[in-house]
Design a protein around this motif. Structure first.
Motif, mmCIF file in Angstrom:
data_model
loop_
_atom_site.group_PDB
_atom_site.id
_atom_site.type_symbol
_atom_site.label_atom_id
_atom_site.label_comp_id
_atom_site.label_asym_id
_atom_site.label_seq_id
_atom_site.Cartn_x
_atom_site.Cartn_y
_atom_site.Cartn_z
ATOM 1 N N GLN A 264 0.860 -1.176 0.000
ATOM 2 C CA GLN A 264 0.000 0.000 0.000
ATOM 3 C C GLN A 264 0.894 1.223 0.000
ATOM 4 O OE1 GLN A 264 -2.577 -0.223 3.364
ATOM 5 N NE2 GLN A 264 -3.382 -2.206 2.737
ATOM 6 N N LYS A 265 0.575 2.128 -0.889
ATOM 7 C CA LYS A 265 1.384 3.344 -0.954
ATOM 8 C C LYS A 265 0.613 4.511 -0.351
ATOM 9 C CE LYS A 265 4.240 2.054 -4.824
ATOM 10 N NZ LYS A 265 4.667 2.290 -6.191
ATOM 11 N N LYS A 266 1.363 5.360 0.320
ATOM 12 C CA LYS A 266 0.748 6.532 0.937
ATOM 13 C C LYS A 266 1.640 7.715 0.599
ATOM 14 C CE LYS A 266 0.719 7.783 5.651
ATOM 15 N NZ LYS A 266 0.646 7.362 7.054
ATOM 16 N N VAL A 267 1.025 8.827 0.288
ATOM 17 C CA VAL A 267 1.836 10.022 0.016
ATOM 18 C C VAL A 267 1.854 10.868 1.280
ATOM 19 C CG1 VAL A 267 2.046 12.118 -1.383
ATOM 20 C CG2 VAL A 267 1.313 9.969 -2.445
ATOM 21 N N TYR A 268 3.054 11.212 1.705
ATOM 22 C CA TYR A 268 3.198 12.014 2.925
ATOM 23 C C TYR A 268 3.745 13.393 2.551
ATOM 24 C CZ TYR A 268 4.668 13.570 7.511
ATOM 25 O OH TYR A 268 4.819 14.298 8.648
ATOM 26 N N VAL A 269 3.106 14.423 3.073
ATOM 27 C CA VAL A 269 3.572 15.785 2.794
ATOM 28 C C VAL A 269 4.408 16.261 3.990
ATOM 29 C CG1 VAL A 269 2.867 18.157 2.207
ATOM 30 C CG2 VAL A 269 1.476 16.204 1.433
ATOM 31 N N VAL A 270 5.639 16.629 3.707
ATOM 32 C CA VAL A 270 6.585 17.013 4.768
ATOM 33 C C VAL A 270 6.129 18.298 5.464
ATOM 34 C CG1 VAL A 270 8.972 17.718 5.242
ATOM 35 C CG2 VAL A 270 8.500 15.876 3.582
ATOM 36 N N LYS A 271 6.136 18.227 6.795
ATOM 37 C CA LYS A 271 5.734 19.391 7.595
ATOM 38 C C LYS A 271 6.965 19.987 8.296
ATOM 39 C CE LYS A 271 1.813 17.052 9.442
ATOM 40 N NZ LYS A 271 1.880 15.925 8.622
ATOM 41 N N LYS A 272 6.775 21.140 8.887
ATOM 42 C CA LYS A 272 7.869 21.827 9.587
ATOM 43 C C LYS A 272 8.363 20.933 10.745
ATOM 44 C CE LYS A 272 9.056 26.223 11.688
ATOM 45 N NZ LYS A 272 8.579 27.437 12.366
ATOM 46 N N GLY A 273 9.638 20.783 10.861
ATOM 47 C CA GLY A 273 10.207 20.006 11.971
ATOM 48 C C GLY A 273 10.343 18.519 11.668
ATOM 49 N N ASP A 274 9.864 18.074 10.506
ATOM 50 C CA ASP A 274 9.961 16.650 10.156
ATOM 51 C C ASP A 274 11.409 16.239 9.876
ATOM 52 O OD1 ASP A 274 7.432 15.657 10.372
ATOM 53 O OD2 ASP A 274 6.869 15.991 8.285
ATOM 54 N N THR A 275 11.723 15.028 10.266
ATOM 55 C CA THR A 275 13.021 14.443 9.891
ATOM 56 C C THR A 275 12.735 13.084 9.252
ATOM 57 O OG1 THR A 275 13.245 13.298 12.004
ATOM 58 C CG2 THR A 275 14.232 15.507 11.859
ATOM 59 N N LEU A 276 13.682 12.618 8.456
ATOM 60 C CA LEU A 276 13.503 11.295 7.835
ATOM 61 C C LEU A 276 13.354 10.226 8.908
ATOM 62 C CD1 LEU A 276 15.931 10.982 4.790
ATOM 63 C CD2 LEU A 276 13.464 10.593 4.818
ATOM 64 N N TYR A 277 14.143 10.369 9.971
ATOM 65 C CA TYR A 277 14.101 9.387 11.057
ATOM 66 C C TYR A 277 12.722 9.382 11.720
ATOM 67 C CZ TYR A 277 15.061 6.986 15.421
ATOM 68 O OH TYR A 277 14.994 6.102 16.476
ATOM 69 N N ILE A 279 9.803 10.391 10.453
ATOM 70 C CA ILE A 279 8.783 9.852 9.534
ATOM 71 C C ILE A 279 8.901 8.336 9.469
ATOM 72 C CG2 ILE A 279 8.007 9.824 7.115
ATOM 73 C CD1 ILE A 279 9.114 12.758 6.932
ATOM 74 N N SER A 280 10.131 7.826 9.426
ATOM 75 C CA SER A 280 10.332 6.377 9.327
ATOM 76 C C SER A 280 9.821 5.678 10.584
ATOM 77 C CB SER A 280 11.810 6.043 9.093
ATOM 78 O OG SER A 280 12.543 6.240 10.275
ATOM 79 N N ARG A 281 10.080 6.270 11.728
ATOM 80 C CA ARG A 281 9.666 5.658 12.997
ATOM 81 C C ARG A 281 8.143 5.620 13.133
ATOM 82 N NH1 ARG A 281 11.361 7.435 18.891
ATOM 83 N NH2 ARG A 281 9.405 8.473 18.518
ATOM 84 N N ARG A 282 7.516 6.740 12.771
ATOM 85 C CA ARG A 282 6.052 6.817 12.913
ATOM 86 C C ARG A 282 5.334 5.859 11.962
ATOM 87 N NH1 ARG A 282 7.062 12.343 13.226
ATOM 88 N NH2 ARG A 282 6.327 12.690 11.100
ATOM 89 N N ASN A 283 5.978 5.526 10.845
ATOM 90 C CA ASN A 283 5.321 4.668 9.852
ATOM 91 C C ASN A 283 5.882 3.250 9.807
ATOM 92 O OD1 ASN A 283 3.386 6.512 8.208
ATOM 93 N ND2 ASN A 283 5.221 7.738 8.552
ATOM 94 N N ASN A 284 6.710 2.931 10.805
ATOM 95 C CA ASN A 284 7.313 1.592 10.855
ATOM 96 C C ASN A 284 8.072 1.238 9.583
ATOM 97 O OD1 ASN A 284 6.944 0.528 13.367
ATOM 98 N ND2 ASN A 284 4.875 -0.230 12.925
#
Ligand SMILES: [Zn+2]
Length: 312
Positions: A264-277, A279-284
């Motif tokens: 399943q693909k989801k498009v995520y829009v980067v918000k202020k303060g986001d880091t790759l780490y 985003i990766s943690r929150r989405n497993n």
């Protein structure tokens, strides 16, 4: 069984109007409703009688769990064995026996930990506490094994193996049969261990399964389902974090397991303060997987409003 058949035949021949028989394959008895007065009186009072079924052995075929990869000298005898996913695991029990007598406190879960896979769960104990087998089976391995210290592996009758590591004393030997709740030894801190605890592993044909996918370690000690299908997601530590509870979505049929594999693909829009780490943690997801899918480097700075494709 012949007695039950005779009873049913007799009752049926007497009056079909009042008979309701039900037989649950999992139950140990058969219930039959009978009228307690004259069989031919209208609106007779119906009573229920229960006839125990003495033997159900004809419905469960014995499996020889020692026929394949039975090696009492190595921790994982399935090395280099190709396993086909999803794995099907069946249970005849609906509850397991707690491996420790006290309330289970999980100090570390299955998942990525300090840059390495942690392939079991850690249950707190005091050195000397009794450790028991969670299900019945045969002891496949009982000896010192590197980082696991004093270790016992029990193979159960559905092919699942459970490992009890860091013990201070082993009370069983290989090839011993063991009952559900049977004493294995004393908990401890042997091998590569930080403080006394039980490292409990669940594996099937050498694949280390997230134990919490199969078992509910709350006080209920329930087995999640009688039939479970295990996908890669539940046999790879990198999909989980040892410090967090993983969301369990049970796959009870092969169809459900196969459907779950469709990405399943989801498009995520980067918000202020986001880091790759973050985003990766929150989405497993791993950082490298996000980078691969989006063709970016780990060091690429994220921009607010940037769209990232997440393959869940
Ligand atoms: Zn551990």
């Amino acid at each position: 069984m012949r007695y039950i058949v005779f009873c049913i035949a007799f009752i049926c021949s007497t009056s079909l109007n009042f008979i309701f028989a039900q037989e649950d394959t999992l139950s140990t008895s058969i219930k039959i409703k009978l009228p307690n007065t004259n069989l031919f009186v209208k609106d007779a009072i119906i009573e229920e009688v229960e006839i125990p079924i003495i033997s159900q052995s004809d419905s469960i075929a014995p499996i020889d769990i020692k026929s394949e990869h039975w090696d009492t000298t190595v921790y994982n005898p399935y090395r280099n064995t190709l396993v086909q996913f999803p794995l099907q695991i069946k249970f005849t029990d609906s509850v397991f026996f707690s491996p420790v007598a006290h309330k289970k406190v999980i100090t570390s879960r299955y998942g990525w930990r300090r840059g390495r896979p942690h392939q079991g769960i850690d249950i707190d104990l005091v050195t000397g506490d009794s450790v028991v087998s969670i299900l019945e089976g045969i002891v496949r391995f009982a000896r010192y094994s590197g980082g696991h210290g004093k270790t016992v592996v029990v193979r159960h009758y559905n092919g699942l193996e459970t490992t009890y590591a860091h013990l201070s004393h082993i009370a069983v030997k290989a090839n011993d049969t063991i009952s559900k709740g049977g004493y294995i030894g004393k908990g401890g801190n042997t091998g590569n261990s930080r403080g006394s605890h039980l490292h409990l592993v669940a594996s099937f044909k050498g694949e280390y399964i997230h134990p919490e996918y199969l078992f509910d370690f709350s006080e209920a000690n329930t087995i999640r389902a009688q039939e479970l299908w295990v996908t890669h997601e539940w046999t790879r530590a990198r999909f989980h974090n040892s410090r967090r509870v993983s969301k369990v979505n049970l796959l009870k049929t092969k169809e459900a397991a196969l459907a779950s594999l469709v990405k399943q693909k989801k498009v995520y829009v980067v918000k202020k303060g986001d880091t790759l780490y973050g985003i990766s943690r929150r989405n497993n997801l791993s950082v490298s997987k996000i980078c691969n899918v989006n063709a970016i480097k780990k060091t690429t700075p994220l921009k607010i409003g940037q769209k990232l494709v997440l393959e869940l």
